[in-house]
Design a protein around this motif. Structure first.
Motif, PDB file in Angstrom:
ATOM      1  N   TRP A 141      30.407  65.927  59.528  1.00 16.12           N
ATOM      2  CA  TRP A 141      31.393  66.457  60.463  1.00 16.12           C
ATOM      3  C   TRP A 141      32.698  66.784  59.735  1.00 16.12           C
ATOM      4  N   ALA A 142      33.179  65.846  58.912  1.00 16.15           N
ATOM      5  CA  ALA A 142      34.447  66.033  58.214  1.00 16.15           C
ATOM      6  C   ALA A 142      34.365  67.184  57.205  1.00 16.15           C
ATOM      7  N   HIS A 143      33.251  67.271  56.507  1.00 14.60           N
ATOM      8  CA  HIS A 143      33.085  68.354  55.534  1.00 14.60           C
ATOM      9  C   HIS A 143      33.039  69.706  56.239  1.00 14.60           C
ATOM     10  N   GLU A 144      32.320  69.776  57.335  1.00 20.21           N
ATOM     11  CA  GLU A 144      32.188  71.026  58.082  1.00 20.21           C
ATOM     12  C   GLU A 144      33.541  71.497  58.614  1.00 20.21           C
ATOM     13  N   ARG A 145      34.381  70.585  59.028  1.00 21.67           N
ATOM     14  CA  ARG A 145      35.681  70.940  59.607  1.00 21.67           C
ATOM     15  C   ARG A 145      36.836  70.826  58.608  1.00 21.67           C
ATOM     16  N   ARG A 146      36.506  70.571  57.343  1.00 17.58           N
ATOM     17  CA  ARG A 146      37.502  70.421  56.284  1.00 17.58           C
ATOM     18  C   ARG A 146      38.533  69.340  56.635  1.00 17.58           C
ATOM     19  N   ARG A 147      38.024  68.182  57.053  1.00 14.55           N
ATOM     20  CA  ARG A 147      38.866  67.052  57.438  1.00 14.55           C
ATOM     21  C   ARG A 147      38.613  65.821  56.560  1.00 14.55           C
ATOM     22  N   VAL A 148      38.039  66.006  55.395  1.00 12.63           N
ATOM     23  CA  VAL A 148      37.694  64.871  54.534  1.00 12.63           C
ATOM     24  C   VAL A 148      38.946  64.102  54.144  1.00 12.63           C
ATOM     25  N   ARG A 149      39.989  64.787  53.741  1.00 16.07           N
ATOM     26  CA  ARG A 149      41.220  64.114  53.314  1.00 16.07           C
ATOM     27  C   ARG A 149      41.829  63.305  54.464  1.00 16.07           C
ATOM     28  N   GLN A 150      41.851  63.851  55.668  1.00 19.04           N
ATOM     29  CA  GLN A 150      42.413  63.130  56.812  1.00 19.04           C
ATOM     30  C   GLN A 150      41.594  61.884  57.137  1.00 19.04           C
ATOM     31  N   ILE A 151      40.275  61.988  57.025  1.00 13.51           N
ATOM     32  CA  ILE A 151      39.400  60.839  57.285  1.00 13.51           C
ATOM     33  C   ILE A 151      39.650  59.757  56.237  1.00 13.51           C
ATOM     34  N   LEU A 152      39.805  60.148  54.982  1.00  9.52           N
ATOM     35  CA  LEU A 152      40.082  59.167  53.934  1.00  9.52           C
ATOM     36  C   LEU A 152      41.423  58.469  54.157  1.00  9.52           C
ATOM     37  N   TRP A 153      42.449  59.209  54.549  1.00  7.07           N
ATOM     38  CA  TRP A 153      43.743  58.594  54.847  1.00  7.07           C
ATOM     39  C   TRP A 153      43.634  57.646  56.043  1.00  7.07           C
ATOM     40  N   LEU A 154      42.927  58.074  57.066  1.00  6.42           N
ATOM     41  CA  LEU A 154      42.761  57.231  58.255  1.00  6.42           C
ATOM     42  C   LEU A 154      42.078  55.916  57.909  1.00  6.42           C
ATOM     43  N   PHE A 155      40.976  55.988  57.181  1.00  7.13           N
ATOM     44  CA  PHE A 155      40.244  54.765  56.852  1.00  7.13           C
ATOM     45  C   PHE A 155      40.990  53.913  55.825  1.00  7.13           C
ATOM     46  N   GLY A 156      41.776  54.530  54.958  1.00  2.32           N
ATOM     47  CA  GLY A 156      42.621  53.764  54.049  1.00  2.32           C
ATOM     48  C   GLY A 156      43.680  52.980  54.813  1.00  2.32           C
ATOM     49  N   ALA A 157      44.298  53.628  55.798  1.00  2.00           N
ATOM     50  CA  ALA A 157      45.306  52.942  56.626  1.00  2.00           C
ATOM     51  C   ALA A 157      44.666  51.827  57.443  1.00  2.00           C
ATOM     52  N   LEU A 158      43.508  52.089  58.024  1.00  2.00           N
ATOM     53  CA  LEU A 158      42.811  51.051  58.795  1.00  2.00           C
ATOM     54  C   LEU A 158      42.432  49.869  57.910  1.00  2.00           C
ATOM     55  N   LEU A 159      41.994  50.137  56.690  1.00  2.00           N
ATOM     56  CA  LEU A 159      41.659  49.059  55.762  1.00  2.00           C
ATOM     57  C   LEU A 159      42.882  48.197  55.461  1.00  2.00           C
ATOM     58  N   ALA A 160      44.020  48.834  55.234  1.00  2.00           N
ATOM     59  CA  ALA A 160      45.246  48.086  54.947  1.00  2.00           C
ATOM     60  C   ALA A 160      45.661  47.229  56.141  1.00  2.00           C
ATOM     61  N   ILE A 161      45.601  47.776  57.335  1.00  2.00           N
ATOM     62  CA  ILE A 161      45.997  47.038  58.544  1.00  2.00           C
ATOM     63  C   ILE A 161      45.073  45.859  58.778  1.00  2.00           C
ATOM     64  N   VAL A 162      43.792  46.098  58.740  1.00  2.00           N
ATOM     65  CA  VAL A 162      42.823  45.028  59.001  1.00  2.00           C
ATOM     66  C   VAL A 162      42.893  43.965  57.908  1.00  2.00           C
ATOM     67  N   SER A 163      43.093  44.366  56.662  1.00  2.00           N
ATOM     68  CA  SER A 163      43.215  43.395  55.570  1.00  2.00           C
ATOM     69  C   SER A 163      44.446  42.519  55.752  1.00  2.00           C
TER      70      SER A 163
END
Length: 173
Positions: A141-163
């Motif tokens: 989905w992310a590759h098709e919509r060219r949203r890979v970078r946004q997904i990586l930033w989102l999951f990086g932020a979620l990882l930091a918060i949860v950690s």
């Protein structure tokens, strides 16, 4: 296989069927897909608690001195992860072979069918993160919509918060 899983607990504890009843020690009960409704209700209670402080859950439902606001935010966030998991199951069914979609749905249905009493979506993140067809579908989905970078930033932020929450013993998602 299964004989060993029944035989060993039977010999060591005297209860050969403890494999099937161990979830009761965690306050869990088998309710087919009951975590969906209970998680929704818990998130509604959390939103109500945030909007009208002091009204809602009893103070006995808060463990280890965690603030009621943090518990409410956790319940709302877990509903978001539930919605995201349902959406990713839909994307997996749409984009991947039926076997992958079936694996994703069955893997997601497991934690939703044994909700915990006071925290119905407990451990949903841990169960959801190992269902690999969900992440294949998200990547497509992310590759098709060219949203890979946004997904990586989102999951990086979620990882930091949860950690940070986990390291500070604020709460374990």
């Amino acid at each position: 296989g299964l004989v060993a899983y029944v035989l060993y607990p039977g010999l060591s504890t005297g209860d050969p069927f403890s494999l099937f009843t161990a979830q009761a020690a965690w306050g869990r009960a088998f309710v087919p897909l009951g975590g969906i409704a209970l998680g929704l209700w818990s998130a509604v209670q959390g939103a109500f608690e945030l909007l009208v402080p002091g009204i809602g859950r009893s103070s006995a439902s808060f463990a280890h001195g965690v603030s009621p606001e943090l518990i409410s935010l956790r319940d709302i966030a877990m509903l978001g992860f539930l919605a995201g998991g349902i959406w990713l199951c839909h994307e997996a069914a749409r984009r991947l072979q039926p076997a992958y979609a079936a694996y994703a749905v069955c893997g997601f249905a497991l934690p939703l069918s044994v909700p915990a009493g006071s925290f119905p979506l407990m451990s949903l993140l841990r169960f959801e993160f190992v269902i690999f067809p969900l992440w294949i579908a998200l990547a497509l989905w992310a590759h098709e919509r060219r949203r890979v970078r946004q997904i990586l930033w989102l999951f990086g932020a979620l990882l930091a918060i949860v950690s940070a929450l986990f390291a500070g013993w604020g709460l374990a998602p």
